[in-house]
Design a protein around this motif. Structure first.
Motif, PDB file in Angstrom:
ATOM      1  N   ALA A  62       7.807  -1.086  -8.435  1.00 55.67           N
ATOM      2  CA  ALA A  62       6.601  -1.711  -8.729  1.00 55.67           C
ATOM      3  C   ALA A  62       5.408  -1.726  -7.722  1.00 55.67           C
ATOM      4  N   PHE A  63       6.042  -2.042  -6.399  1.00 56.97           N
ATOM      5  CA  PHE A  63       5.341  -2.072  -5.294  1.00 56.97           C
ATOM      6  C   PHE A  63       5.637  -1.456  -3.997  1.00 56.97           C
ATOM      7  N   VAL A  64       4.810  -1.033  -3.124  1.00 54.68           N
ATOM      8  CA  VAL A  64       5.009  -0.695  -1.801  1.00 54.68           C
ATOM      9  C   VAL A  64       4.485  -1.548  -0.951  1.00 54.68           C
ATOM     10  N   THR A  65       5.067  -1.788   0.099  1.00 56.82           N
ATOM     11  CA  THR A  65       4.095  -2.779   1.094  1.00 56.82           C
ATOM     12  C   THR A  65       3.865  -1.865   2.391  1.00 56.82           C
ATOM     13  N   CYS A  66       2.934  -1.765   2.831  1.00 58.08           N
ATOM     14  CA  CYS A  66       2.498  -0.767   3.747  1.00 58.08           C
ATOM     15  C   CYS A  66       1.528  -1.789   4.863  1.00 58.08           C
ATOM     16  N   ILE A  67       2.199  -1.735   6.083  1.00 62.66           N
ATOM     17  CA  ILE A  67       3.190  -0.921   6.635  1.00 62.66           C
ATOM     18  C   ILE A  67       3.999  -2.060   7.541  1.00 62.66           C
ATOM     19  N   ASN A  68       5.118  -1.444   7.762  1.00 62.02           N
ATOM     20  CA  ASN A  68       5.947  -2.240   9.011  1.00 62.02           C
ATOM     21  C   ASN A  68       5.415  -1.834  10.184  1.00 62.02           C
ATOM     22  N   SER A  69       5.921  -2.440  10.982  1.00 62.96           N
ATOM     23  CA  SER A  69       5.455  -2.481  12.585  1.00 62.96           C
ATOM     24  C   SER A  69       5.539  -0.697  12.746  1.00 62.96           C
TER      25      SER A  69
ATOM     26  N   PHE B 128      -1.836   5.592  -0.158  1.00 63.81           N
ATOM     27  CA  PHE B 128      -0.665   5.443  -1.160  1.00 63.81           C
ATOM     28  C   PHE B 128      -1.509   4.785  -2.450  1.00 63.81           C
ATOM     29  N   CYS B 129      -2.292   3.982  -2.415  1.00 61.29           N
ATOM     30  CA  CYS B 129      -3.039   3.588  -3.609  1.00 61.29           C
ATOM     31  C   CYS B 129      -3.423   4.833  -4.508  1.00 61.29           C
ATOM     32  N   ARG B 130      -4.001   5.785  -3.788  1.00 64.45           N
ATOM     33  CA  ARG B 130      -4.250   6.914  -4.328  1.00 64.45           C
ATOM     34  C   ARG B 130      -3.229   7.912  -4.944  1.00 64.45           C
ATOM     35  N   LEU B 131      -2.019   7.860  -4.341  1.00 64.37           N
ATOM     36  CA  LEU B 131      -1.143   8.531  -4.516  1.00 64.37           C
ATOM     37  C   LEU B 131      -0.005   8.026  -5.473  1.00 64.37           C
ATOM     38  N   LEU B 132      -0.207   6.630  -5.711  1.00 66.34           N
ATOM     39  CA  LEU B 132       0.990   6.113  -6.660  1.00 66.34           C
ATOM     40  C   LEU B 132       0.039   5.349  -7.679  1.00 66.34           C
ATOM     41  N   PRO B 133      -0.470   5.928  -8.593  1.00 72.68           N
ATOM     42  CA  PRO B 133      -1.091   5.215  -9.809  1.00 72.68           C
ATOM     43  C   PRO B 133      -0.205   4.555 -10.663  1.00 72.68           C
ATOM     44  N   GLY B 134      -0.369   3.288 -11.049  1.00 75.68           N
ATOM     45  CA  GLY B 134       0.449   2.513 -11.839  1.00 75.68           C
ATOM     46  C   GLY B 134       1.259   1.579 -10.972  1.00 75.68           C
ATOM     47  N   LYS B 135       1.340   1.810  -9.602  1.00 77.06           N
ATOM     48  CA  LYS B 135       1.983   1.249  -8.651  1.00 77.06           C
ATOM     49  C   LYS B 135       1.229  -0.113  -8.022  1.00 77.06           C
ATOM     50  N   ASP B 136       1.672  -0.994  -7.308  1.00 78.81           N
ATOM     51  CA  ASP B 136       0.789  -1.843  -6.425  1.00 78.81           C
ATOM     52  C   ASP B 136       1.050  -1.719  -5.110  1.00 78.81           C
ATOM     53  N   VAL B 137       0.188  -1.677  -4.349  1.00 75.11           N
ATOM     54  CA  VAL B 137       0.278  -1.547  -2.840  1.00 75.11           C
ATOM     55  C   VAL B 137      -0.082  -2.930  -2.149  1.00 75.11           C
ATOM     56  N   VAL B 138       1.086  -3.390  -1.232  1.00 72.56           N
ATOM     57  CA  VAL B 138       0.807  -4.636  -0.651  1.00 72.56           C
ATOM     58  C   VAL B 138       0.166  -4.227   0.817  1.00 72.56           C
ATOM     59  N   GLY B 139      -1.029  -4.800   1.359  1.00 71.17           N
ATOM     60  CA  GLY B 139      -1.312  -4.323   2.588  1.00 71.17           C
ATOM     61  C   GLY B 139      -0.772  -5.465   3.825  1.00 71.17           C
ATOM     62  N   CYS B 140      -0.281  -4.737   4.745  1.00 73.91           N
ATOM     63  CA  CYS B 140       0.402  -5.683   5.996  1.00 73.91           C
ATOM     64  C   CYS B 140       0.031  -4.775   7.323  1.00 73.91           C
ATOM     65  N   GLY B 141      -0.717  -5.329   7.942  1.00 67.10           N
ATOM     66  CA  GLY B 141      -0.819  -4.785   9.484  1.00 67.10           C
ATOM     67  C   GLY B 141      -2.271  -5.253   9.782  1.00 67.10           C
ATOM     68  N   GLY B 142      -2.234  -5.937  10.888  1.00 65.23           N
ATOM     69  CA  GLY B 142      -3.503  -6.477  11.671  1.00 65.23           C
ATOM     70  C   GLY B 142      -4.609  -7.396  10.814  1.00 65.23           C
ATOM     71  N   VAL B 143      -3.954  -8.236  10.142  1.00 61.81           N
ATOM     72  CA  VAL B 143      -4.925  -9.061   9.463  1.00 61.81           C
ATOM     73  C   VAL B 143      -4.687 -10.377  10.058  1.00 61.81           C
ATOM     74  N   LYS B 144      -6.036 -10.777  10.756  1.00 55.01           N
ATOM     75  CA  LYS B 144      -6.026 -12.166  11.423  1.00 55.01           C
ATOM     76  C   LYS B 144      -7.316 -13.009  11.231  1.00 55.01           C
ATOM     77  N   SER B 145      -8.105 -12.517  10.254  1.00 57.54           N
ATOM     78  CA  SER B 145      -9.292 -13.192   9.657  1.00 57.54           C
ATOM     79  C   SER B 145      -9.529 -12.750   8.167  1.00 57.54           C
TER      80      SER B 145
END
Ligand code: DHB
Length: 309
Positions: free
Chosen positions: A186-193, A234-251
């Motif tokens: 149902a979801f992919v988390t992008c990205i690992n380190s 991946f949002c474009r390529l995986l219709p119907g799945k959710d993408v969780v964003g991970c990477g560089g969020v500090k504000s």
């Protein structure tokens, strides 16, 4: 209003921890629960407890972090026990990160999670770069395809996977084709380190972490553009799945960027490590202020609406 409805449940906000940060011990998970984080994810679990790699194994830099922790964790049972006591967490979803050393281990953990009948959701880690001698599964498309077939057989519910960063459109397309064969993914988390970077200290003329002669996974500012590219593609390529964003969020600004690129929810890693769980209230307030200034009331008003030129 930063709330999100996905995976058939409502979440009070869109921010939570990246697996590995502030989530190995129960007291850390309790602090996340008490914070403004909208969900929790546990440290990647192996079947048996592990001490991880020798120290020093995490090093902050002005632009982010490098780590080679080596999967130190309390073992799957510890996190499953936590999940039993956590229940529905009063509306903050709980994710269990699973990073078995073999496919059989991952399937054994998935079967035990299914038997427990809990609301906790698995995020299966296909991308740990830090166990010496173990390649990242997500860079082996054949092994990933085989693993997903096995996850489908082992687990009857919705699940997600944590992906490594990709850097070539052919790789985005190949991975998406594999992921799209699995309806309960149902979801992919992008990205690992970004794996196997090397930070060099000029004064000491040495590397800064001990494992793998200094190679480690990069997080923080170094990875933001790579993370956004992976989220958008991946949002474009995986219709119907959710993408969780991970990477560089500090504000609030980087959280906004991830959502504009299409992220359903956003994880915080390096910044949480530096600042502690108070980061969630700060980033949420900044994101809310930015939305207010732009006239957006909900995340749906701008999610995935990144413009091209
Ligand atoms: C570790 C690092 C990762 O990036 C990951 O996905 C899992 C584990 C670690 O070194 O502990």
């Amino acid at each position: 209003d930063l709330s999100v409805t996905w995976l058939g449940r409502a979440m009070p906000g869109c921010l939570y921890n990246a697996s590995g940060v502030w989530c190995r011990e129960e007291d850390e998970l309790a602090a996340l629960r008490a914070s403004a984080a909208a969900a929790l994810i546990t440290k990647s679990a192996t079947l048996a407890p592990r001490d991880g790699n020798p120290e020093p194994r995490y090093h902050p830099t002005p632009l982010g972090s490098i780590n080679s922790m080596g999967l130190p964790n309390r073992g799957f049972d510890y996190y499953l026990d936590f999940a039993r006591r956590y229940g529905d967490g009063g509306g903050k979803p709980l994710f269990l990160s699973l990073s078995g050393l073999t496919l059989d281990d991952n399937c054994a953990m998935l079967r035990r999670l299914a038997e427990a009948g809990l609301p906790a959701l698995p995020e299966i880690n296909l991308s740990c770069p830090n166990v010496p001698g173990k390649p990242q599964l997500g860079y082996d498309f054949g092994a990933t395809a085989e693993a997903l077939d096995a996850f489908d057989a082992a687990y009857p519910g919705l699940y997600g996977v944590k992906l490594p960063p990709y850097f070539d459109p052919a790789h985005f397309a190949a991975m998406a084709e594999i992921l799209n064969r699995h309806r309960r993914l149902a979801f992919v988390t992008c990205i690992n380190s970004i794996g196997n970077g090397l930070v060099v200290d000029v004064d000491s003329e040495a590397v800064v972490i001990k494992p793998k002669d200094g190679l480690g996974g990069l997080g923080g500012d170094y990875v933001l553009p790579t993370a956004l590219a992976n989220v958008r593609e991946f949002c474009r390529l995986l219709p119907g799945k959710d993408v969780v964003g991970c990477g560089g969020v500090k504000s609030g600004r980087e959280a906004f960027m991830h959502i504009l690129a299409g992220a359903r929810a956003v994880q915080v890693g390096t910044c949480l490590h530096q600042e502690g769980p108070g980061a969630f209230a700060r980033i949420a307030a900044e994101l809310a202020a930015l939305m207010r200034a732009k006239g957006y009331r909900r995340l749906d008003d701008f999610r995935g609406r990144l413009r091209t030129l």
